[in-house]
Design a protein around this motif. Structure first.
Motif, PDB file in Angstrom:
ATOM      1  N   ASP A  26       1.429  -2.001   4.626  1.00  0.00           N
ATOM      2  CA  ASP A  26       0.249  -1.563   4.530  1.00  0.00           C
ATOM      3  C   ASP A  26      -0.375  -0.917   5.615  1.00  0.00           C
ATOM      4  O   ASP A  26      -1.413  -0.441   5.694  1.00  0.00           O
ATOM      5  CB  ASP A  26      -0.520  -2.832   4.058  1.00  0.00           C
ATOM      6  CG  ASP A  26      -0.380  -3.547   2.899  1.00  0.00           C
ATOM      7  OD1 ASP A  26       0.025  -2.956   2.115  1.00  0.00           O
ATOM      8  OD2 ASP A  26      -0.704  -4.846   2.728  1.00  0.00           O
ATOM      9  N   LYS A  79       0.921  -1.227   0.119  1.00  0.00           N
ATOM     10  CA  LYS A  79       0.130  -0.029   0.146  1.00  0.00           C
ATOM     11  C   LYS A  79       0.915   1.312   0.124  1.00  0.00           C
ATOM     12  O   LYS A  79       0.417   2.126  -0.620  1.00  0.00           O
ATOM     13  CB  LYS A  79      -0.789  -0.039   1.060  1.00  0.00           C
ATOM     14  CG  LYS A  79      -1.933   1.218   1.202  1.00  0.00           C
ATOM     15  CD  LYS A  79      -2.864   1.177   2.557  1.00  0.00           C
ATOM     16  CE  LYS A  79      -3.914   2.205   2.789  1.00  0.00           C
ATOM     17  NZ  LYS A  79      -4.790   1.959   3.881  1.00  0.00           N
ATOM     18  N   ARG A  80       1.876   1.089   0.828  1.00  0.00           N
ATOM     19  CA  ARG A  80       2.578   2.465   0.984  1.00  0.00           C
ATOM     20  C   ARG A  80       4.274   2.175   0.773  1.00  0.00           C
ATOM     21  O   ARG A  80       4.751   0.975   0.965  1.00  0.00           O
ATOM     22  CB  ARG A  80       2.485   3.016   2.216  1.00  0.00           C
ATOM     23  CG  ARG A  80       1.010   3.632   2.662  1.00  0.00           C
ATOM     24  CD  ARG A  80       1.029   5.094   2.198  1.00  0.00           C
ATOM     25  NE  ARG A  80       1.881   5.942   3.042  1.00  0.00           N
ATOM     26  CZ  ARG A  80       1.577   6.495   4.105  1.00  0.00           C
ATOM     27  NH1 ARG A  80       0.315   6.134   5.130  1.00  0.00           N
ATOM     28  NH2 ARG A  80       2.413   7.275   5.104  1.00  0.00           N
ATOM     29  N   ASP A 132       3.234   6.626   8.593  1.00  0.00           N
ATOM     30  CA  ASP A 132       3.231   8.092   8.973  1.00  0.00           C
ATOM     31  C   ASP A 132       4.299   8.371   9.962  1.00  0.00           C
ATOM     32  O   ASP A 132       4.974   9.432   9.807  1.00  0.00           O
ATOM     33  CB  ASP A 132       2.098   8.426   9.397  1.00  0.00           C
ATOM     34  CG  ASP A 132       0.644   8.426   8.445  1.00  0.00           C
ATOM     35  OD1 ASP A 132       1.244   8.691   7.085  1.00  0.00           O
ATOM     36  OD2 ASP A 132      -0.404   8.609   8.641  1.00  0.00           O
ATOM     37  N   ASP A 184      -0.730   2.432   7.633  1.00  0.00           N
ATOM     38  CA  ASP A 184      -0.559   3.686   7.291  1.00  0.00           C
ATOM     39  C   ASP A 184      -0.139   4.268   8.720  1.00  0.00           C
ATOM     40  O   ASP A 184       0.734   5.357   8.502  1.00  0.00           O
ATOM     41  CB  ASP A 184      -2.237   4.258   7.131  1.00  0.00           C
ATOM     42  CG  ASP A 184      -2.706   4.071   5.848  1.00  0.00           C
ATOM     43  OD1 ASP A 184      -1.687   3.928   4.751  1.00  0.00           O
ATOM     44  OD2 ASP A 184      -3.733   3.587   5.452  1.00  0.00           O
ATOM     45  N   GLY A 224       0.529  13.171   8.290  1.00  0.00           N
ATOM     46  CA  GLY A 224      -0.745  12.046   8.232  1.00  0.00           C
ATOM     47  C   GLY A 224      -1.390  12.139   9.594  1.00  0.00           C
ATOM     48  O   GLY A 224      -1.655  12.894  10.200  1.00  0.00           O
TER      49      GLY A 224
END
Length: 452
Positions: A241, A94-95, A247, A243, A260
């Motif tokens: 994945d 995801k990131r 962050d 978040d 974030g």
């Protein structure tokens, strides 16, 4: 379970690929007549050049880099963000966050997953110094679990035996480009409530059951240092994945500035202790240029490695690697094999390496035991470690006894490495490597006598 591809398996699995390489490329390799080894005055088995590394093609690679340089925007901005998005997509995460190198990717991941003073992190001894150094940088103590010599990877059974109440994390390393047994490792981690940071710094695009390594644990770390299969001089990346975790990593790598879910506070926007680990725009631009040919290079290395392995399997004293049954792709940052000097008339590995280099085949002996080096005692004597741990916990003699890894010691005495750029050649190049080793094997007694 392990799988050890045979020559027959290789030919069957690569028949369709080989068809596209021309009919001549599918002619089975036949050993040549017994030439005199180059170190004894004979001709080199490989007289040509190997692919230079890194590869740079001005006609295709320079435009994006020049655009960045001319823009005057050299610090982290849109090109870095675009590279992160592309890397996350390629890995299936995801990131992504880029950093200055893979070492700091490991350090930041461990730190932002709560690892610190008083903790233990389990890792293999057959890896690069960055791994234990990243653990020590958090204030935690590295604990070494022995390896499986066939795969070069950490042995999950030995890993679980190392878990204590202080254990908080596992740092599996997909060394050389071969995946660890992540299915077993994740089961152990779940059972003992441990975080997992995957070191995939040598394993870009490697897969287990068609899932990319780096996406099994809480975080996956990559390196883009100059020798790596996707180079940008220096550089690293974290993928995840999670978040909130990402962050925190972003905030930490940017001086602790709110980002974030890491919100500003009434006292100011610098909300955590952090540092500056940002990637530059021109590094990301170099990375984009490498991505253009990265997949094709990865596939070529895999094909050539399979062919070379099929040739070496038939030489007494050369022990080829195995991978776990569920591995669907290995990516070969290095091509390793183990050397049994007794099958070479007692010729020491150092003399075998010299003879192989004389044939025009660059090679190295690889890692030395990482669990026995003086950096550990140096860390234990530091002011911070003295304050965080008791004298008994920092007893280096006791530590060394508890972290003995005899199979790793054996591997470090047996391993031979060929670099990844050599696998960017053709089938004839692979045959030249095999022929060089065959010459040495057949004349090992003469080489040994010359060096006596």
């Amino acid at each position: 379970m392990l799988k050890n591809y045979s020559r027959r398996d290789f030919i069957l699995q690569n028949l369709m690929v080989g068809a596209g390489m021309g009919l001549t490329s599918m002619v089975p390799y036949r050993p040549r007549k017994d030439d005199l080894p180059a170190i004894l005055g004979g001709p080199k088995a490989h007289a040509g050049d190997w692919s230079r590394w890194p590869i740079w093609k001005p006609e295709t690679d320079e435009a994006r880099v020049l655009d960045v340089l001319r823009s005057g925007k050299w610090s982290r901005a849109n090109v870095v963000a675009d590279f992160e998005a592309r890397w996350a997509e390629l890995i299936g995460s995801k990131r992504c966050l880029t950093l200055v190198n893979g070492t700091n990717s490991l350090f930041v991941s461990l730190l932002q997953l709560g690892i610190g003073g008083g903790d233990e992190v389990i890792l293999p001894p057959y890896t690069f110094i960055a791994c234990p150094q990243a653990i020590l940088a958090t204030g935690a103590i590295p604990v070494f679990a022995d390896i499986d010599k066939a795969t070069y990877q950490i042995d999950p059974k030995k890993l679980e035996a190392k878990i204590t109440p202080r254990t908080k994390a596992i740092l599996p390393v997909h060394i050389l480009g071969f995946p660890c047994d992540m299915v077993s490792i994740m089961k152990i981690a779940k059972k003992h409530n441990l975080v997992v940071v995957e070191d995939a710094c040598q394993a870009w695009l490697a897969e287990i059951d068609h899932k990319k390594v780096g996406t099994f644990g809480d975080a996956g770390c990559f390196s883009f240092q100059n020798s790596k299969n996707i180079p940008m001089g220096e550089g690293g990346a974290i993928v995840s994945d999670n978040d909130e975790f990402m962050d925190r990593c972003y905030s930490y790598h940017n001086y602790g500035l709110a980002h974030g879910s890491v919100k500003p506070e009434p006292g100011g926007s610098f909300v955590m202790a952090g540092t500056k680990l940002r990637l530059t725009e021109y590094q990301a631009a170099i990375g984009f240029s490498q991505l253009v040919r990265f997949q094709d290079q990865t596939d070529l290395r895999e094909r050539n490695a399979a062919y070379l392995k099929s040739l070496l399997e038939n030489i007494p004293g050369i022990i080829t690697y195995s991978v776990y049954e569920n591995v669907t792709k290995s990516v070969f940052h290095l091509f390793p094999f183990r050397y049994d000097q007794e099958q070479f008339k007692g010729l020491p590995r150092s003399e075998f390496l010299n003879a192989l280099r004389a044939e025009g085949v660059p090679c190295s002996s690889g890692y030395v035991p990482l669990n026995k080096m003086p950096y550990l005692e140096h860390a234990f004597k530091s002011k911070n470690f003295q304050k965080m741990y008791t004298a008994e916990e920092l007893d280096i003699q006791k530590y060394n006894e508890n972290n003995s890894c005899p199979l790793n010691d054996e591997l470090c005495e047996e391993a031979v490495w060929l670099s990844q750029n050599m696998l960017l050649g053709n089938r004839t190049d692979m045959e030249n490597i095999a022929h060089a080793i065959q010459k040495i094997h057949k004349n090992a007694d003469k080489i040994k006598k010359q060096n006596a």
